[in-house]
Design a protein around this motif. Structure first.
Motif, PDB file in Angstrom:
ATOM      1  N   GLY A  79    -112.161  12.281 102.036  1.00 44.23           N
ATOM      2  CA  GLY A  79    -111.173  13.226 101.489  1.00 44.23           C
ATOM      3  C   GLY A  79    -109.487  12.837 101.738  1.00 44.23           C
ATOM      4  O   GLY A  79    -108.656  13.774 101.970  1.00 44.23           O
ATOM      5  N   ALA A  80    -109.166  11.314 101.844  1.00 47.46           N
ATOM      6  CA  ALA A  80    -107.840  10.976 101.950  1.00 47.46           C
ATOM      7  C   ALA A  80    -107.117  11.165 100.703  1.00 47.46           C
ATOM      8  O   ALA A  80    -105.786  10.621 100.810  1.00 47.46           O
ATOM      9  CB  ALA A  80    -107.874   9.714 102.613  1.00 47.46           C
ATOM     10  N   ARG A  81    -107.664  11.374  99.621  1.00 47.62           N
ATOM     11  CA  ARG A  81    -106.968  11.488  98.333  1.00 47.62           C
ATOM     12  C   ARG A  81    -105.810  12.719  98.374  1.00 47.62           C
ATOM     13  O   ARG A  81    -106.079  13.716  98.803  1.00 47.62           O
ATOM     14  CB  ARG A  81    -107.963  11.653  96.962  1.00 47.62           C
ATOM     15  N   VAL A  82    -104.573  12.324  97.883  1.00 50.86           N
ATOM     16  CA  VAL A  82    -103.658  13.469  97.529  1.00 50.86           C
ATOM     17  C   VAL A  82    -103.458  13.579  96.409  1.00 50.86           C
ATOM     18  O   VAL A  82    -103.169  12.814  95.457  1.00 50.86           O
ATOM     19  CB  VAL A  82    -102.433  12.785  98.321  1.00 50.86           C
ATOM     20  N   ARG A  83    -103.564  14.949  96.014  1.00 49.08           N
ATOM     21  CA  ARG A  83    -103.083  15.335  94.224  1.00 49.08           C
ATOM     22  C   ARG A  83    -101.564  15.413  94.193  1.00 49.08           C
ATOM     23  O   ARG A  83    -101.014  15.787  95.237  1.00 49.08           O
ATOM     24  CB  ARG A  83    -103.813  16.857  94.128  1.00 49.08           C
ATOM     25  N   LEU A  84    -101.320  14.702  93.164  1.00 48.36           N
ATOM     26  CA  LEU A  84     -99.689  14.399  92.871  1.00 48.36           C
ATOM     27  C   LEU A  84     -99.262  15.289  91.667  1.00 48.36           C
ATOM     28  O   LEU A  84    -100.264  15.440  90.739  1.00 48.36           O
ATOM     29  CB  LEU A  84     -99.410  13.143  92.798  1.00 48.36           C
ATOM     30  N   ARG A  85     -98.159  15.969  91.556  1.00 44.42           N
ATOM     31  CA  ARG A  85     -97.826  16.653  90.472  1.00 44.42           C
ATOM     32  C   ARG A  85     -97.489  15.648  89.282  1.00 44.42           C
ATOM     33  O   ARG A  85     -97.249  14.552  89.824  1.00 44.42           O
ATOM     34  CB  ARG A  85     -96.422  17.508  90.786  1.00 44.42           C
ATOM     35  N   GLY A  86     -97.135  16.094  88.259  1.00 40.63           N
ATOM     36  CA  GLY A  86     -96.859  15.110  87.002  1.00 40.63           C
ATOM     37  C   GLY A  86     -95.601  14.348  87.419  1.00 40.63           C
ATOM     38  O   GLY A  86     -95.609  13.150  87.103  1.00 40.63           O
ATOM     39  N   TRP A  87     -94.736  14.944  87.865  1.00 37.63           N
ATOM     40  CA  TRP A  87     -93.498  14.232  88.139  1.00 37.63           C
ATOM     41  C   TRP A  87     -93.424  13.147  89.089  1.00 37.63           C
ATOM     42  O   TRP A  87     -92.772  12.430  89.126  1.00 37.63           O
ATOM     43  CB  TRP A  87     -92.207  15.368  88.386  1.00 37.63           C
ATOM     44  N   GLN A  88     -94.408  13.656  90.173  1.00 44.21           N
ATOM     45  CA  GLN A  88     -94.585  12.604  91.365  1.00 44.21           C
ATOM     46  C   GLN A  88     -95.312  11.407  90.705  1.00 44.21           C
ATOM     47  O   GLN A  88     -94.957  10.230  91.160  1.00 44.21           O
ATOM     48  CB  GLN A  88     -95.209  13.530  92.295  1.00 44.21           C
ATOM     49  N   GLN A  89     -96.401  11.721  89.885  1.00 45.00           N
ATOM     50  CA  GLN A  89     -97.002  10.533  89.448  1.00 45.00           C
ATOM     51  C   GLN A  89     -96.128   9.725  88.421  1.00 45.00           C
ATOM     52  O   GLN A  89     -96.153   8.520  88.521  1.00 45.00           O
ATOM     53  CB  GLN A  89     -98.017  11.005  88.438  1.00 45.00           C
ATOM     54  N   ALA A  90     -95.300  10.339  87.542  1.00 44.53           N
ATOM     55  CA  ALA A  90     -94.328   9.430  87.104  1.00 44.53           C
ATOM     56  C   ALA A  90     -93.251   8.893  87.583  1.00 44.53           C
ATOM     57  O   ALA A  90     -92.929   7.528  87.330  1.00 44.53           O
ATOM     58  CB  ALA A  90     -93.689  10.307  86.083  1.00 44.53           C
TER      59      ALA A  90
END
Length: 62
Positions: A4-15
């Motif tokens: 469970g080490a995955r971190v969800r990112l917002r769209g602007w963070q991914q960009a």
């Protein structure tokens, strides 16, 4: 391995990660971590397009 080490990112963070890693990889193409980060942040939409095209094609469905 950490579960469970995955971190969800917002769209602007991914960009921001995609842009930063793309620029960094252009400056130093030996940085495999930047190339991997770019692939991780931009790969899902491309994969979904390819999957959708396969589903529409009779040979692809097989």
């Amino acid at each position: 391995m950490v579960e469970g080490a995955r971190v969800r990112l917002r769209g602007w963070q991914q960009a921001a990660i995609a842009l930063g890693s793309a620029v960094g990889a252009l400056v130093d193409p030996r940085r495999a971590d930047l190339i991997a980060a770019l692939g991780e942040t931009t790969g899902k939409p491309a994969f979904e397009r390819v999957l959708e095209r396969m589903k529409r094609n009779p040979e692809g469905r097989v």
